[in-house]
Scaffold this motif. Structure first.
Motif, PDB file in Angstrom:
ATOM      1  N   THR B 264       0.857  -1.195   0.000  1.00  0.00           N
ATOM      2  CA  THR B 264       0.000   0.000   0.000  1.00  0.00           C
ATOM      3  C   THR B 264       0.887   1.237   0.000  1.00  0.00           C
ATOM      4  O   THR B 264       1.840   1.320   0.779  1.00  0.00           O
ATOM      5  CB  THR B 264      -0.900   0.028   1.251  1.00  0.00           C
ATOM      6  N   VAL B 265       0.558   2.193  -0.877  1.00  0.00           N
ATOM      7  CA  VAL B 265       1.272   3.466  -0.872  1.00  0.00           C
ATOM      8  C   VAL B 265       0.267   4.605  -0.713  1.00  0.00           C
ATOM      9  O   VAL B 265      -0.825   4.557  -1.285  1.00  0.00           O
ATOM     10  CB  VAL B 265       2.121   3.694  -2.154  1.00  0.00           C
ATOM     11  N   VAL B 266       0.650   5.627   0.087  1.00  0.00           N
ATOM     12  CA  VAL B 266      -0.210   6.799   0.261  1.00  0.00           C
ATOM     13  C   VAL B 266       0.644   8.056   0.188  1.00  0.00           C
ATOM     14  O   VAL B 266       1.856   8.020   0.413  1.00  0.00           O
ATOM     15  CB  VAL B 266      -0.993   6.781   1.599  1.00  0.00           C
ATOM     16  N   ILE B 267      -0.018   9.162  -0.160  1.00  0.00           N
ATOM     17  CA  ILE B 267       0.690  10.445  -0.196  1.00  0.00           C
ATOM     18  C   ILE B 267      -0.036  11.465   0.663  1.00  0.00           C
ATOM     19  O   ILE B 267      -1.230  11.340   0.943  1.00  0.00           O
ATOM     20  CB  ILE B 267       0.856  10.989  -1.640  1.00  0.00           C
ATOM     21  N   ALA B 272       1.236  16.835  -2.580  1.00  0.00           N
ATOM     22  CA  ALA B 272       0.361  15.721  -2.981  1.00  0.00           C
ATOM     23  C   ALA B 272      -0.920  16.224  -3.638  1.00  0.00           C
ATOM     24  O   ALA B 272      -1.683  15.435  -4.203  1.00  0.00           O
ATOM     25  CB  ALA B 272       0.030  14.854  -1.767  1.00  0.00           C
ATOM     26  N   ALA B 273      -1.151  17.530  -3.577  1.00  0.00           N
ATOM     27  CA  ALA B 273      -2.302  18.103  -4.277  1.00  0.00           C
ATOM     28  C   ALA B 273      -1.994  18.335  -5.756  1.00  0.00           C
ATOM     29  O   ALA B 273      -2.891  18.654  -6.542  1.00  0.00           O
ATOM     30  CB  ALA B 273      -2.722  19.422  -3.622  1.00  0.00           C
ATOM     31  N   LEU B 299      -7.475  17.234   2.115  1.00  0.00           N
ATOM     32  CA  LEU B 299      -6.789  16.419   3.124  1.00  0.00           C
ATOM     33  C   LEU B 299      -5.280  16.384   2.896  1.00  0.00           C
ATOM     34  O   LEU B 299      -4.525  15.955   3.770  1.00  0.00           O
ATOM     35  CB  LEU B 299      -7.346  14.988   3.117  1.00  0.00           C
ATOM     36  N   CYS B 300      -4.835  16.787   1.700  1.00  0.00           N
ATOM     37  CA  CYS B 300      -3.390  16.825   1.419  1.00  0.00           C
ATOM     38  C   CYS B 300      -2.762  18.083   2.011  1.00  0.00           C
ATOM     39  O   CYS B 300      -1.734  18.026   2.684  1.00  0.00           O
ATOM     40  CB  CYS B 300      -3.140  16.787  -0.085  1.00  0.00           C
ATOM     41  N   THR B 301      -3.393  19.231   1.750  1.00  0.00           N
ATOM     42  CA  THR B 301      -2.865  20.469   2.315  1.00  0.00           C
ATOM     43  C   THR B 301      -3.143  20.478   3.822  1.00  0.00           C
ATOM     44  O   THR B 301      -3.893  19.649   4.334  1.00  0.00           O
ATOM     45  CB  THR B 301      -3.528  21.685   1.641  1.00  0.00           C
ATOM     46  N   ASP B 302      -2.517  21.444   4.536  1.00  0.00           N
ATOM     47  CA  ASP B 302      -2.628  21.438   5.990  1.00  0.00           C
ATOM     48  C   ASP B 302      -4.080  21.595   6.437  1.00  0.00           C
ATOM     49  O   ASP B 302      -4.810  22.444   5.936  1.00  0.00           O
ATOM     50  CB  ASP B 302      -1.773  22.563   6.587  1.00  0.00           C
TER      51      ASP B 302
END
Ligand SMILES: [Zn+2]
Lengths: 236, 334
Positions: B264-267, B272-273, B299-302
């Motif tokens: 599994t890979v996540v960013i 990541a946006a 959810l990628c940005t702060d």
């Protein structure tokens, strides 16, 4: 009526509980001229917790929060003012913001001379204001200022009046003030803003219902960020 | 997660977003409020720490109030109050930490200090509630570029990080150089849509060696190219620069998965946006037979939902953070 009072405008973390009869309990951690990293963020909330518990009440008995908004050390101000704002929001009580220089000057209102609180602003600069005695108290003349130590000494020399200088800036730059005629230094017990003054001045404003909503309280920095200053002086 | 659900208010003030959110049990977002300060910093071409710190103080009450209202939750309903306590800007972190501790004092709920990097890894779990470690994560933003093996909740191995500029920093610097404004990531992403990503063969720094990153040489290559080719299309430069960054990030993330045997890979993080990164990662991870979670942009940005999400796990595993703890601007993950 019970007030919680917070001053973190110098390196000292100061908290008090009080009412119309004055200070009931206070806790002060650190001195104005301490070295090392500031500890406001670590010390303030436990200090409030300790003080409230030891005085046998709960936070829910507090009817307003008095907070010293500066000028002073930015880190301390952000911790103190944020804590006061969020406590006020959560407890649904108003804030009573008071300027730190007023808290330094007020205890010296019996001096009968000019009172000049001077706070260290680093970079050989200071925050200061001039106060003159009036019947029953003390009154500020002019603005809250930031400037070089020499700006203050020059102003005092030009006035030639009796003056009493207090605050951590007075301690730090004592030699600059010691040379001036008719100017006295108030000593180390007047190095930090007075928690008793904070309670007393806040009680008076409480009775006049001079409240500010927590969201509207901001620190009084007196100095803009370096980036903004540089922006104003940028090459066209 | 097992046991009684934990309802957490999270607060995030580590950089230039003032955020608060309410999340149930680390997975279910009831509200997520983000007040961006991007407008305040735009003219300076980057985040000014003193301006960010001041703005947090001004915004904090309203952001907290809005997060509670949108969640339909009262302060007394909260099981914990969390805030980012590092890494980040010192003066900015103190605002969120002070606010969270004040709320903890009033409510009696435990305070939980959260690592910002760890939170970026948990953001994917808010998008995909079934997601569980082990997983390989890439956290890339203006401040950091980290490749992390998450073996379990709270168990991390940093496999690679940047040796100079962060990926987002490279985007900001190149955008400023090209006159595209701030923040640089979205600006380059937008302009690159009109350009040819194969137009200019910019270098892929350290592509072949290890799992660390280097981006300052790439920025220099862009500067040198523009000096030699003043008439080159900005869109082609932006697209080619972006392609080089994405190539490095995706290649190393997939290599990390291969080397760790993780499937599994996540960013996470602002970079990541980036649309090219998202598309490329989805394609390549699919082709490699990996499960990939690319969280929505918000959810990628702060944000503070990710702070509240981590806090539920940290509280169960480690207990509350003492009220006499402060902020750690250079806090490490592992
Ligand atoms: Zn981040």
């Amino acid at each position: 009526m019970q007030l919680l009072a917070i001053d973190t405008s110098t390196r000292r973390v100061g908290v008090a509980l009080g009412d119309a009869s004055g200070v009931q309990a206070l806790l002060a951690i650190g001195g104005p001229c301490d070295e090392g990293p500031p500890r406001h963020a670590e010390e303030l909330v436990p200090a409030i917790d300790h003080l409230v518990r030891r005085s046998g009440g709960g936070l829910d008995r507090i009817s307003a929060i008095a907070v010293s908004i500066g000028p002073g050390m930015f880190t301390g101000l952000r911790v103190g003012v944020t804590t006061a704002k969020v406590l006020g929001q959560a407890l649904r009580v108003p804030l009573i913001p008071i300027v730190s220089l007023d808290l330094l000057a007020y205890p010296l209102h019996y001096a009968g001379s000019l009172v000049v609180p001077v706070m260290d602003a680093r970079r050989h600069e200071v925050y200061y204001a001039l106060y003159q005695p009036v019947p029953g108290g003390i009154q500020r003349i002019g603005n809250y200022e930031m400037g070089a130590v020499e700006d203050v000494t020059a102003e005092l020399a030009a006035r030639g009046q009796e003056a009493l200088v207090c605050g951590d800036g007075a301690l730090r730059f004592a030699s600059a003030f010691a040379d001036l005629d008719r100017v006295d230094l108030a000593g180390s017990s007047h190095g930090t803003p007075s928690l008793a003054a904070l309670v007393e001045l806040a009680v008076a404003r409480y009775e006049r219902e001079e409240f500010v909503a927590p969201a509207d309280v901001v620190p009084l920095y007196l100095r803009r960020s370096d980036a903004e200053l540089a922006w104003d002086h940028r090459e066209p | 997660m097992t046991g009684v659900p934990l309802r957490v208010l999270g607060i995030e003030t580590s950089c230039d977003e003032t955020a608060a959110a309410v999340v149930d049990d680390g997975r279910d977002t009831l509200s997520s409020v983000v007040a961006s300060q991007a407008d305040l910093h735009a003219r300076f071409g980057g985040v000014v720490p003193e301006i960010a710190s001041r703005a947090h103080v001004e915004l904090i009450n309203d952001v907290i109030a809005q997060a509670l209202v949108e969640a339909g939750v009262a302060l007394g309903d909260l099981d914990a109050i969390a805030a980012t306590h590092g890494p980040g800007l010192a003066g900015a972190l103190l605002v969120g930490v002070s606010a969270a501790k004040a709320l903890a004092l009033v409510t009696g709920a435990p305070y939980v200090g959260v690592n910002h990097h760890e939170a970026h890894m948990y953001a994917a779990m808010l998008d995909d509630p079934a997601l569980e470690p082990p997983m390989c994560t890439l956290v890339a933003s203006g401040g950091h570029t980290l490749l992390v093996a998450m073996d379990g909740h709270g168990s991390y191995r940093v496999l690679g990080q940047t040796v100079d500029d962060a990926a987002g920093e490279a985007f900001d610097k190149v955008a400023r150089f090209l006159g595209l404004g701030y923040p640089g990531g979205p600006a380059i992403d937008r302009v690159a849509l009109e350009g040819d990503p194969t137009a200019i063969p910019f270098p892929r720094p350290m592509l072949a060696d290890g799992l660390d990153f280097s981006f300052s040489g790439l920025k220099t290559a862009v500067v040198n190219y523009v000096r030699r080719n003043p008439d080159a299309e900005v869109a082609d430069i932006a697209a080619s620069f972006q392609a080089a960054v994405v190539d490095v990030l995706v290649t190393k993330l997939l290599r990390a998965a291969q080397e760790t045997g993780m499937t599994t890979v996540v960013i996470g993080g602002g970079v990541a946006a980036n649309s090219a990164l998202r598309t490329r990662l989805l394609d390549e991870a699919d082709a490699a037979g990996l499960r990939v979670v690319v969280p929505p942009l918000a959810l990628c940005t702060d944000n503070a939902a990710m702070i509240a999400a981590v806090a539920a796990y940290r509280l169960r595993a480690d207990g509350p953070t003492p009220l006499d703890s402060g902020a750690t601007p250079n806090l490490r993950l592992a």
